[in-house]
Motif scaffolding. Structure first.
Motif, PDB file in Angstrom:
ATOM      1  N   HIS A 111       0.823  -1.206   0.000  1.00 29.72           N
ATOM      2  CA  HIS A 111       0.000   0.000   0.000  1.00 29.72           C
ATOM      3  C   HIS A 111       0.859   1.258   0.000  1.00 29.72           C
ATOM      4  O   HIS A 111       1.982   1.262   0.458  1.00 29.72           O
ATOM      5  CB  HIS A 111      -0.927  -0.006   1.216  1.00 29.72           C
ATOM      6  N   PHE A 114       2.251   2.561   4.102  1.00 22.55           N
ATOM      7  CA  PHE A 114       2.598   1.196   4.481  1.00 22.55           C
ATOM      8  C   PHE A 114       1.673   0.668   5.550  1.00 22.55           C
ATOM      9  O   PHE A 114       1.267   1.380   6.450  1.00 22.55           O
ATOM     10  CB  PHE A 114       4.033   1.142   4.982  1.00 22.55           C
ATOM     11  N   MET A 115       1.350  -0.595   5.437  1.00 23.15           N
ATOM     12  CA  MET A 115       0.491  -1.260   6.399  1.00 23.15           C
ATOM     13  C   MET A 115       1.357  -2.086   7.346  1.00 23.15           C
ATOM     14  O   MET A 115       1.271  -3.310   7.378  1.00 23.15           O
ATOM     15  CB  MET A 115      -0.512  -2.153   5.658  1.00 23.15           C
ATOM     16  N   LEU A 116       2.201  -1.384   8.065  1.00 18.74           N
ATOM     17  CA  LEU A 116       3.087  -2.067   8.995  1.00 18.74           C
ATOM     18  C   LEU A 116       2.735  -1.640  10.406  1.00 18.74           C
ATOM     19  O   LEU A 116       2.273  -0.521  10.618  1.00 18.74           O
ATOM     20  CB  LEU A 116       4.548  -1.706   8.697  1.00 18.74           C
ATOM     21  N   ILE A 117       2.970  -2.536  11.343  1.00 19.62           N
ATOM     22  CA  ILE A 117       2.618  -2.236  12.729  1.00 19.62           C
ATOM     23  C   ILE A 117       3.887  -1.786  13.438  1.00 19.62           C
ATOM     24  O   ILE A 117       4.803  -2.570  13.649  1.00 19.62           O
ATOM     25  CB  ILE A 117       1.963  -3.469  13.365  1.00 19.62           C
ATOM     26  N   PHE A 120       5.928  -3.628  16.199  1.00 19.77           N
ATOM     27  CA  PHE A 120       6.255  -5.027  15.931  1.00 19.77           C
ATOM     28  C   PHE A 120       7.599  -5.124  15.209  1.00 19.77           C
ATOM     29  O   PHE A 120       8.046  -4.186  14.568  1.00 19.77           O
ATOM     30  CB  PHE A 120       5.186  -5.672  15.053  1.00 19.77           C
ATOM     31  N   LEU A 128       2.429 -12.005  10.214  1.00 21.30           N
ATOM     32  CA  LEU A 128       1.103 -11.754  10.794  1.00 21.30           C
ATOM     33  C   LEU A 128      -0.006 -12.278   9.883  1.00 21.30           C
ATOM     34  O   LEU A 128      -0.054 -11.960   8.705  1.00 21.30           O
ATOM     35  CB  LEU A 128       0.915 -10.252  11.026  1.00 21.30           C
TER      36      LEU A 128
ATOM     37  N   LEU B 176      -0.706 -12.259  18.911  1.00 21.13           N
ATOM     38  CA  LEU B 176      -0.078 -11.366  17.926  1.00 21.13           C
ATOM     39  C   LEU B 176      -1.165 -10.614  17.157  1.00 21.13           C
ATOM     40  O   LEU B 176      -1.054  -9.414  16.904  1.00 21.13           O
ATOM     41  CB  LEU B 176       0.784 -12.188  16.972  1.00 21.13           C
ATOM     42  N   ALA B 187      -3.920  -2.373   8.932  1.00 21.43           N
ATOM     43  CA  ALA B 187      -2.802  -3.232   8.533  1.00 21.43           C
ATOM     44  C   ALA B 187      -3.156  -4.684   8.803  1.00 21.43           C
ATOM     45  O   ALA B 187      -2.861  -5.561   7.989  1.00 21.43           O
ATOM     46  CB  ALA B 187      -1.535  -2.835   9.284  1.00 21.43           C
TER      47      ALA B 187
END
Ligand code: ADP
Ligand code: MG
Lengths: 560, 314
Positions: A111, A114-117, A120, A128, B176, B187
């Motif tokens: 995307h 960004f679709m990052l957490i 984490f 994930l 998680l 996300a």
């Protein structure tokens, strides 16, 4: 209709490009999107769009901001359910209702945002949703890390599986996103404006990665609004304009000019005409400026520069190197921790925003919706945010709304703001017209110094041209202009002098006429001009299909 | 009154009181951890505890089976939480408003039912409570045995719940996903995690845990229901969760600290601490929590998406 020019037959793959000869010449499409329509309240984001993607190719999806590119891909990825249309994968009609469906069909998406957490780790983000577990049902992070390392080696995408997303560079975050898709077995990879956050060298590296991926049998849909990238990277191109697909064809059969015209719907001048600057007295001088970020980390670490009357000084840099903090400090929105800011010789480092406005500082903020405008106020009210407290608008404790509205009507016609009238909330205007309101307000105050931060972010070509012309006109009237932008093209075409900011310091300065993209890119990445190693790397990564084994530029902190 | 600080019984009394006071906080606090980790603020813990304490008492009264009462408390906790979940997740209402409504409702509901069923205000008649557990060998150890060898089952259940919760949140794929949903639901959705399912699950779980906390009051430490017997414990549990940085072990530590402050207040006479106003000891949890939130003692950063309803776009 210009689109017709490019509506060519699908023909055999270009044999000249070695990488494609390995595969069969183009066969059946992997993805067929047919007559996709997506409606949002007030807009048709996709209007009967049909696009095909063939195996082993890079398809560029070109279009201006708001053309509907992201929407179309969100449909393919199961995030939006279209109002009409069909999708076929490998010739079979499919229903894609959720990202899970898309993943199962071998579609992966990186995307734009960004679709990052963030808290984490890289490995946690990659696994994930498809986490490896051991026999006892416990999360098997060791296996996850091993898998990520293996995948990372296989595709030459260097990442540190144990690092937190918070601590890695944007470039690495992007590789994490690509790995995330590959980990799920993606055959078709969607990259939404992947180059927006990269330096020119990183763009080359990404292009090489994309080449390597199609070489290994993947297909890529590459979204961009930059013509040069389409020409340099893609095999085929589909152009979207206002939700409609206005042309598809092979990239080698088209030109940047033709694409530009299709994208915008009219003739566009790709280069900006401008006279040489006639710099006058120094208006802004910044000395040894230090400031901290919102997270209380050092953001400006001793910044020195000046801006003279009648010149545009551009600040180039990758996002997050202190640009926002610099602009905020210069406009009184953030306290500096030390250093001086002189405007016309007066130290204003500790002034409040209003005092700076009174000094003749105008500010086009990077975020027009949150900083530049009060969205629920009317257009007329937004025009007086800088000086509502002064005559003729203020009369005692009252506002003279007749004057406010008359002022608004003047600006609306002078700056060509498309709005039914001045008394509607600015929220209901399009992005480009909202920006015109900000620009009109700031320029009409007759500033001595204009600080423009990403003044064309998210605008279409017409609005960009408009803003650029206004900025140049201000310069020619003898105003000092500081331009901060993440778009290198914008910096290079507008500025008279270019400064490069890196990790809170100005690391380079040059006349715009002498600046090259390569040199700026190296400085932006923290390099020191042309040096053997870096040149070598960018040459190598320019070769198609070659894997990059060496780590790319990263900001990885050691893991404690 | 004479105080002999060398007298070991004082320390035994302190530990026993601390554990007793901490137990309902731990259970409810864990409920808060699950809910907020998934992104739903649950300030209804207080009300859920109260209703559960009542329902537990009621079922124990009629069946004379206290464990059935516990079951009823847990089930009613989950049921009220389900209401909160639907309002917050499906209808995307303000989570604080929904929680407040449940809290206000619970006081009225239990008071009304008390009068209706027992024709008595203030408190219920005594009901069977669950019998204490003794821990075989530990019970025999001098001093230690007296401190931790024999308690109501809720004390041990709360400690076991901490261990299980920590394992679930940090060592399993469910955990998680829960944490992912609470940090960045979009996300999580893009990699196929069902944001809504996770949130429903966590809010129900938080209700069940708060229900267990309620049962510990009316069927563990006491054997009756008293009007408003939770006395703000649901809020202290939330404070402990924040103070404990949204982790099970952190919450446990905070609850023990708050329980200790409570124990001091209870035993202040015996301990000769009368120079500290008891009101101050009662305030301690809140002051510590505000200090934690303000970053004075270790910064507490909530899950990024906590309190924000998730909306699918189209
Ligand atoms: N979730 C949404 N809700 C309402 N309008 C949307 C939404 N997403 C996109 N749009 C609108 O749809 C149009 C196309 O947007 P988008 O697909 O993001 O364009 P692009 O990616 O080509 O810049 C724009 O007018 C945008 O405002
Ligand atoms: Mg987009």
């Amino acid at each position: 209709m210009p689109g017709a020019v490019l509506h060519m037959q699908r023909c055999l793959a270009s044999v000249e490009r070695g990488f494609l000869t390995l595969k069969e010449s183009i066969g059946d499409p992997v993805v067929e999107m047919r007559d996709i329509t997506v409606k949002f309240p007030g807009v048709i984001a996709n209007d009967n769009v049909s696009v095909d993607v063939y195996s082993g190719e890079i398809l560029a999806l070109l279009g201006e901001n708001g053309a509907g590119k992201t929407t179309l891909m969100n449909v393919l990825y199961g995030l939006y359910r279209p109002d009409a249309g069909r999708i076929r994968i490998h010739g079979e009609q499919v229903q894609i209702n959720t990202p899970n469906d898309a993943i199962r069909l071998g579609i992966g998406m990186v995307h734009q945002h960004f679709m990052l957490i963030p808290p984490f780790t890289v490995a946690e983000n990659i696994v994930l949703g498809v986490e490896p577990v051991n026999a006892a049902g416990k999360l098997d992070m060791d296996k996850a890390i091993r898998d990520v390392e293996e995948l990372s080696n296989q595709y030459g995408l260097v990442v540190d599986p144990r690092a937190n997303i918070d601590d890695i560079s944007v470039g690495m975050q992007q590789r994490v996103e690509i790995l995330k898709a590959l980990y799920r077995g993606a055959e078709v990879l969607i990259l939404d404006e992947p180059t927006a956050v990269l330096t020119p060298q990183e763009v080359d590296e990404l292009a090489a990665i994309m080449r390597s991926l199609v070489h290994q049998g993947k297909s890529i849909i590459f979204i961009t609004h930059k013509l040069r990238e389409v020409i340099a990277i893609s095999d085929r191109v589909a152009v979207l304009r206002r939700g409609k697909c206005v042309g598809t064809g092979e990239t080698k059969n088209t030109t940047a000019e033709e694409l530009a015209q299709m994208m915008v719907g009219r003739e566009v001048v790709l280069s900006l005409e401008k006279e040489p600057a006639k710099p006058g007295d120094t208006v802004l001088r910044v000395e040894n400026l230090h400031a901290r970020s919102g997270r209380n980390l050092p953001a400006l670490r001793g910044v020195f520069f000046d801006v003279k009357a009648g010149e545009i000084v551009g600040i180039a840099g990758i996002e997050g190197n202190g640009q926002s903090e610099l602009v905020e400090t210069l406009t009184g929105l953030r306290k500096s921790t030390s250093g001086h800011i002189y405007v016309n010789g007066i130290d204003v480092a500790h002034n409040q925003p209003r005092a700076l406005i009174e000094q003749g500082v105008a500010h086009i903020p990077e975020d027009r919706q949150n900083r530049g405008l009060i969205l629920d106020f009317t257009v007329a009210e937004n025009f007086i945010l800088r000086n509502y407290y002064k005559s003729p608008f203020a009369r005692g404790i009252n506002l003279d709304y007749r004057k406010v509205q008359a002022h608004a009507r003047d600006l609306i016609s002078e700056f060509d703001v498309r709005t039914p009238h001045e008394n509607i909330p600015v929220r209901s205007l399009s992005g480009g017209n909202q920006q015109k309101v900000v620009v009109a307000r700031e320029l009409s105050s007759e500033p001595k110094l204009l600080i423009a931060s990403q003044p064309t972010r998210g605008l279409d070509v017409g609005a960009i041209e408009f803003v650029h012309k206004r900025l140049l006109a201000q310069r020619d009237q003898g105003k000092a202009i500081l331009l901060v932008s993440l778009e290198l093209d914008e910096i290079m075409s507008l500025s008279d002098r270019i400064l490069v900011i890196y990790e809170g310091q100005i690391v380079g300065e040059m006349a715009a006429s002498e600046a090259t993209e390569g040199e700026l890119g190296l400085l932006m990445a923290g390099g020191h001009g042309k040096r053997g190693l870096d040149t070598e790397r960018s040459e190598r990564s320019g070769q198609y299909g070659q894997q990059i084994q060496e780590p790319l530029r990263t900001h990885v902190k050691p893991i404690s | 009154m004479e105080t002999n600080l060398a007298d070991v019984t004082i320390y035994i009394a302190l530990v026993v009181s601390t554990l007793r006071m901490a137990t309902p906080l731990i259970l409810a606090g864990l409920g808060g951890v699950f809910s907020e980790r998934s992104g739903v603020v649950n300030i209804a813990l207080e009300g859920i505890m109260l209703i559960a304490a009542f329902m537990g008492m009621l079922i124990s009264h009629f069946t004379r089976a206290p464990w059935l009462g516990v079951l009823a408390a847990v089930a009613s906790g989950a049921a009220i939480a389900a209401l909160h979940a639907v309002v917050c997740i499906k209808y995307k209402s303000n989570q604080v408003v929904s929680g407040t409504a449940i809290n206000l409702f619970s006081v009225g509901f239990t008071g009304f039912m008390l009068r209706k069923v027992f024709e008595h205000a203030g408190q219920s008649p005594p009901v069977p409570k669950v019998a204490d557990w003794t821990i075989p060998l530990i019970e025999k150890i001098p001093v230690i045995g007296a401190m931790i060898g024999k308690h109501t089952p809720f004390v041990y259940l709360s400690l076991i719940a901490v261990i299980i919760s920590n394992f679930v949140l940090f060592k399993t794929k469910l955990g998680l996903r829960i944490r992912a949903v609470g940090e960045h639901p979009k996300a999580a959705e893009t990699v196929g995690v069902d944001v809504f399912a996770i949130r429903y699950l966590c809010v129900l779980l938080s209700g069940a845990l708060a229900g267990l906390a309620g049962a510990s009051l009316s069927l563990g430490f006491l054997s009756q229901f008293r009007e408003n017997m939770t006395g703000g414990r649901g809020f202290i549990a939330l404070a402990a969760m924040i103070f404990g940085k949204w982790t099970p072990y952190g919450t446990l530590r905070a609850c023990l600290l708050f329980g200790f402050a409570d124990a001091l207040q209870i035993l202040s006479q015996t301990l000769g601490l009368t120079f500290i106003p008891t009101d101050f000891l009662l305030m301690a949890p809140y002051i510590l929590t505000m200090a934690a939130l303000a970053g004075i003692i270790g910064r507490s950063v909530p899950p990024a998406a906590s309190g924000i309803p998730y909306e699918r776009q189209k």
